[in-house]
Write a protein that holds these residues in place. Structure first.
Motif, PDB file in Angstrom:
ATOM      1  N   GLU A  83      -2.958  -2.084  -4.747  1.00 45.11           N
ATOM      2  CA  GLU A  83      -1.753  -2.220  -3.897  1.00 45.11           C
ATOM      3  C   GLU A  83      -0.677  -1.226  -4.313  1.00 45.11           C
ATOM      4  O   GLU A  83       0.066  -0.703  -3.487  1.00 45.11           O
ATOM      5  CB  GLU A  83      -1.220  -3.647  -4.014  1.00 45.11           C
ATOM      6  CG  GLU A  83      -0.048  -3.934  -3.120  1.00 45.11           C
ATOM      7  CD  GLU A  83       0.402  -5.394  -3.167  1.00 45.11           C
ATOM      8  OE1 GLU A  83      -0.230  -6.199  -3.867  1.00 45.11           O
ATOM      9  OE2 GLU A  83       1.404  -5.706  -2.502  1.00 45.11           O
ATOM     10  N   LYS A  87      -0.637   5.043  -6.342  1.00 48.00           N
ATOM     11  CA  LYS A  87       0.385   5.798  -5.597  1.00 48.00           C
ATOM     12  C   LYS A  87       0.968   6.855  -6.528  1.00 48.00           C
ATOM     13  O   LYS A  87       1.168   6.606  -7.731  1.00 48.00           O
ATOM     14  CB  LYS A  87       1.468   4.858  -5.075  1.00 48.00           C
ATOM     15  CG  LYS A  87       0.924   3.902  -3.999  1.00 48.00           C
ATOM     16  CD  LYS A  87       1.900   2.816  -3.602  1.00 48.00           C
ATOM     17  CE  LYS A  87       1.304   1.950  -2.499  1.00 48.00           C
ATOM     18  NZ  LYS A  87       2.152   0.763  -2.182  1.00 48.00           N
ATOM     19  N   HIS A 120      -5.887   4.200  -2.341  1.00 46.56           N
ATOM     20  CA  HIS A 120      -4.611   4.135  -1.620  1.00 46.56           C
ATOM     21  C   HIS A 120      -3.511   4.547  -2.575  1.00 46.56           C
ATOM     22  O   HIS A 120      -3.261   3.808  -3.551  1.00 46.56           O
ATOM     23  CB  HIS A 120      -4.390   2.703  -1.119  1.00 46.56           C
ATOM     24  CG  HIS A 120      -3.105   2.505  -0.388  1.00 46.56           C
ATOM     25  ND1 HIS A 120      -2.934   2.880   0.934  1.00 46.56           N
ATOM     26  CD2 HIS A 120      -1.925   2.013  -0.802  1.00 46.56           C
ATOM     27  CE1 HIS A 120      -1.689   2.603   1.293  1.00 46.56           C
ATOM     28  NE2 HIS A 120      -1.056   2.066   0.286  1.00 46.56           N
ATOM     29  N   GLU A 284      -5.073  -2.936   6.010  1.00 43.26           N
ATOM     30  CA  GLU A 284      -3.994  -3.708   5.375  1.00 43.26           C
ATOM     31  C   GLU A 284      -3.647  -4.970   6.177  1.00 43.26           C
ATOM     32  O   GLU A 284      -2.506  -5.342   6.340  1.00 43.26           O
ATOM     33  CB  GLU A 284      -2.743  -2.830   5.217  1.00 43.26           C
ATOM     34  CG  GLU A 284      -2.981  -1.554   4.440  1.00 43.26           C
ATOM     35  CD  GLU A 284      -1.733  -0.741   4.204  1.00 43.26           C
ATOM     36  OE1 GLU A 284      -0.616  -1.283   4.342  1.00 43.26           O
ATOM     37  OE2 GLU A 284      -1.850   0.454   3.864  1.00 43.26           O
ATOM     38  N   TRP A 326      -4.290  -7.265   3.187  1.00 39.99           N
ATOM     39  CA  TRP A 326      -3.319  -6.772   2.216  1.00 39.99           C
ATOM     40  C   TRP A 326      -2.916  -7.891   1.272  1.00 39.99           C
ATOM     41  O   TRP A 326      -1.825  -8.441   1.340  1.00 39.99           O
ATOM     42  CB  TRP A 326      -2.108  -6.140   2.931  1.00 39.99           C
ATOM     43  CG  TRP A 326      -1.372  -5.163   2.076  1.00 39.99           C
ATOM     44  CD1 TRP A 326      -0.084  -5.258   1.623  1.00 39.99           C
ATOM     45  CD2 TRP A 326      -1.877  -3.941   1.533  1.00 39.99           C
ATOM     46  NE1 TRP A 326       0.244  -4.171   0.856  1.00 39.99           N
ATOM     47  CE2 TRP A 326      -0.842  -3.345   0.765  1.00 39.99           C
ATOM     48  CE3 TRP A 326      -3.099  -3.266   1.612  1.00 39.99           C
ATOM     49  CZ2 TRP A 326      -0.993  -2.133   0.086  1.00 39.99           C
ATOM     50  CZ3 TRP A 326      -3.267  -2.058   0.943  1.00 39.99           C
ATOM     51  CH2 TRP A 326      -2.218  -1.504   0.194  1.00 39.99           C
TER      52      TRP A 326
HETATM   53  O1  G3I Z   1       7.353  -4.834 -10.455  1.00 39.69           O
HETATM   54  C1  G3I Z   1       8.748  -4.572 -10.159  1.00 39.69           C
HETATM   55  C2  G3I Z   1       9.630  -5.650 -10.819  1.00 39.69           C
HETATM   56  O2  G3I Z   1       9.503  -5.547 -12.240  1.00 39.69           O
HETATM   57  C3  G3I Z   1      11.082  -5.422 -10.397  1.00 39.69           C
HETATM   58  O3  G3I Z   1      11.880  -6.473 -10.921  1.00 39.69           O
HETATM   59  C4  G3I Z   1      11.173  -5.412  -8.884  1.00 39.69           C
HETATM   60  C5  G3I Z   1      12.585  -5.106  -8.450  1.00 39.69           C
HETATM   61  O4  G3I Z   1      12.604  -5.155  -7.038  1.00 39.69           O
HETATM   62  O5  G3I Z   1      10.308  -4.366  -8.330  1.00 39.69           O
HETATM   63  C6  G3I Z   1       8.948  -4.615  -8.671  1.00 39.69           C
HETATM   64  O6  G3I Z   1       8.142  -3.568  -8.128  1.00 39.69           O
HETATM   65  C7  G3I Z   1       7.967  -3.701  -6.713  1.00 39.69           C
HETATM   66  C8  G3I Z   1       6.451  -3.643  -6.424  1.00 39.69           C
HETATM   67  O7  G3I Z   1       6.222  -3.682  -4.999  1.00 39.69           O
HETATM   68  C9  G3I Z   1       5.716  -4.812  -7.074  1.00 39.69           C
HETATM   69  O8  G3I Z   1       6.139  -6.004  -6.517  1.00 39.69           O
HETATM   70  C10 G3I Z   1       8.619  -2.494  -6.035  1.00 39.69           C
HETATM   71  O9  G3I Z   1      10.029  -2.597  -6.205  1.00 39.69           O
HETATM   72  C11 G3I Z   1       8.294  -2.504  -4.547  1.00 39.69           C
HETATM   73  O10 G3I Z   1       8.771  -1.296  -3.946  1.00 39.69           O
HETATM   74  C12 G3I Z   1       6.776  -2.527  -4.358  1.00 39.69           C
HETATM   75  O11 G3I Z   1       6.563  -2.632  -2.964  1.00 39.69           O
HETATM   76  C13 G3I Z   1       5.241  -2.257  -2.539  1.00 39.69           C
HETATM   77  C14 G3I Z   1       5.403  -1.203  -1.431  1.00 39.69           C
HETATM   78  O12 G3I Z   1       4.142  -0.934  -0.797  1.00 39.69           O
HETATM   79  C15 G3I Z   1       5.935   0.097  -1.984  1.00 39.69           C
HETATM   80  O13 G3I Z   1       4.973   0.639  -2.887  1.00 39.69           O
HETATM   81  C16 G3I Z   1       4.550  -3.506  -2.007  1.00 39.69           C
HETATM   82  O14 G3I Z   1       4.267  -4.385  -3.089  1.00 39.69           O
HETATM   83  C17 G3I Z   1       3.263  -3.116  -1.296  1.00 39.69           C
HETATM   84  O15 G3I Z   1       2.648  -4.263  -0.711  1.00 39.69           O
HETATM   85  C18 G3I Z   1       3.584  -2.110  -0.200  1.00 39.69           C
HETATM   86  O16 G3I Z   1       2.392  -1.766   0.443  1.00 39.69           O
HETATM   87  C19 G3I Z   1       2.545  -0.860   1.575  1.00 39.69           C
HETATM   88  C20 G3I Z   1       1.375   0.091   1.560  1.00 39.69           C
HETATM   89  O17 G3I Z   1       1.330   0.784   0.323  1.00 39.69           O
HETATM   90  C21 G3I Z   1       1.443   1.042   2.753  1.00 39.69           C
HETATM   91  N1  G3I Z   1       1.498   0.281   4.015  1.00 39.69           N
HETATM   92  C22 G3I Z   1       2.626  -0.677   4.063  1.00 39.69           C
HETATM   93  C23 G3I Z   1       2.522  -1.657   2.895  1.00 39.69           C
HETATM   94  C24 G3I Z   1       3.631  -2.686   2.964  1.00 39.69           C
HETATM   95  O18 G3I Z   1       4.873  -2.070   2.842  1.00 39.69           O
END
Ligand code: G3I
Length: 380
Positions: A83, A87, A120, A284, A326
């Motif tokens: 997930e 990246k 991904h 997803e 997803w």
């Molecule tokens: O792990 C940190 C945590 O320690 C911290 O306190 C917190 C603060 O907000 O952030 C946490 O990390 C987050 C991470 O997810 C884990 O939960 C990031 O901020 C957050 O940006 C990240 O979001 C991910 C996002 O992509 C950006 O990479 C989502 O989990 C993930 O499901 C999402 O997936 C995307 C696909 O890659 C592309 N298609 C859309 C899909 C949904 O947006």
């Protein structure tokens, strides 16, 4: 079209026997892994009946700290998608720092259980390291991209069968050719997509299939219709240029607020992709609910209906090679993170096959049912 049927409700998730759970959790010696789980019909087994795969996006921490979840992933998935772990922004925060631990642990988890990995994603405007945002504008900036591909692709050769080479390049509002004004478009022009595919092919060979992965392609409204048209325009341009594009990933993040899917419109689009000799992967799939105040049973039924509405035409298309959700359980859905609509909602968003207690929901039933009655996929 054969979508009226769909067969009997598949019933509750058959319980994994203790042996299957231990097998799946990797708690038994390798010799036992030779005999796959025998007493359950898993989502991967249902997918294999039509020559497809089923998978889910996961994070290594979820597998490491949660044996029951790990067993469910290992039992139901033939493919796992990192997930976050693959990246660019997560792997190479500075030019000389490579953080592959998370992706390596997922690849190891997969290899031990004969699972493949879905790569991904190589280029995504929302995960470009800060240092790379400027470096790609330097003379010979493409070398920065090529070096990232060079460290990522060969590392997972044999484990990763699909790569989301470019994620979300379409934005009809942004650019005359319907391309999103990403840092890559700004640095290299529209040709960056062809160059990315060619660099990926040179490094991954024919072993890894190269996808463009996109959202907003599923609904019959003007917004998604424009996105479908622009994507087909991009595909035709890439094919004319001889780019090594193997397929398209439809992210399929469904939203109940957007109403029904028009199954004929979606089927026609899938046929247009297939007619261009492209593989199709649902990459997803999940469902964002619209009314959290309804009784849970009604909420879950609406989610299951939306999944069935999507997957009936999808799994009637032979070019569709697999379905990846997803996440596998609401226990770890991104939609229940801070800032997302499900965050803090009673029980969170219920948009995945298993609930937070890992019990199957109507989403699971709809998935199992459409996989069970799917038209055979074309040979890979
Ligand atoms: O792990 C940190 C945590 O320690 C911290 O306190 C917190 C603060 O907000 O952030 C946490 O990390 C987050 C991470 O997810 C884990 O939960 C990031 O901020 C957050 O940006 C990240 O979001 C991910 C996002 O992509 C950006 O990479 C989502 O989990 C993930 O499901 C999402 O997936 C995307 C696909 O890659 C592309 N298609 C859309 C899909 C949904 O947006």
């Amino acid at each position: 079209m054969r979508w009226g049927g769909g067969g009997p409700r598949s019933g509750a998730l058959p319980q994994l026997t203790r042996r299957d759970a231990l097998l799946a959790a990797g708690a038994l010696p390798f010799s036992c892994l030779a005999q796959p789980p025998t007493s359950t019909t898993t989502l991967q087994q249902l997918a294999r009946r039509s020559g497809r795969f089923f998978g889910a996006a996961v994070q290594p921490e979820q597998l490491a700290r949660d044996p029951a979840f790990r067993a469910a992933v290992a039992a139901h998935c033939g493919v796992i998608t990192p997930e976050l772990a693959l990246k660019w922004g997560a792997v190479q925060p500075t030019p000389r720092r490579l953080a592959f631990d998370a992706a390596d642990s997922l690849a190891h988890f997969g290899r031990r259980r004969f699972l493949k990995m879905h790569g991904h994603t190589l280029l995504w405007h929302r995960s470009v390291p800060d240092w790379a945002r400027s470096a790609i504008h330097e003379p010979n900036g493409w070398e920065v991209v090529r070096r990232w591909f060079e460290i990522a692709i060969p590392r997972f050769k044999g484990t990763t069968i699909w790569w989301d080479v470019v994620n979300e390049p379409i934005e009809p509002q942004d650019h005359a050719q319907g391309l999103r004004r990403t840092p890559f478009l700004q640095a290299f022009g529209a040709d960056y997509i062809r160059r990315a595919l060619e660099s990926a092919r040179a490094l991954g060979g024919d072993g890894a299939k190269l996808l463009i992965n996109e959202y907003g392609l599923e609904y019959p409204d003007a917004e998604d219709e424009a996105r479908r048209r622009q994507l087909l325009h991009l595909v035709d341009a890439l094919k004319r240029a001889g780019a090594p594009l193997d397929g398209i990933g439809l992210q399929a993040h469904l939203r109940l607020s957007r109403g029904n899917i028009d199954q004929e419109v979606l089927a026609a689009f899938l046929r247009e992709l297939a007619s261009r000799d492209l593989a199709i992967v649902i990459t997803e799939l999940d469902v964002r609910e619209a009314d959290y105040g309804l009784p849970v049973a009604q909420r879950d039924a609406r989610v299951g209906d939306a999944v069935r509405q999507l997957l009936q035409p999808v799994l009637d298309e032979p070019a569709v090679r697999g379905v990846i959700t997803w996440g596998l359980s609401d226990r770890y859905s991104w939609m229940n993170h801070e800032g997302e609509s499900g965050f803090g909602v009673r029980g969170g968003n219920r948009g995945l096959p298993l609930d937070a207690q890992l019990a199957p929901k109507p989403f699971f039933d709809a998935l199992a049912e459409t996989l069970r009655y799917a038209r055979p996929a074309v040979a890979a």
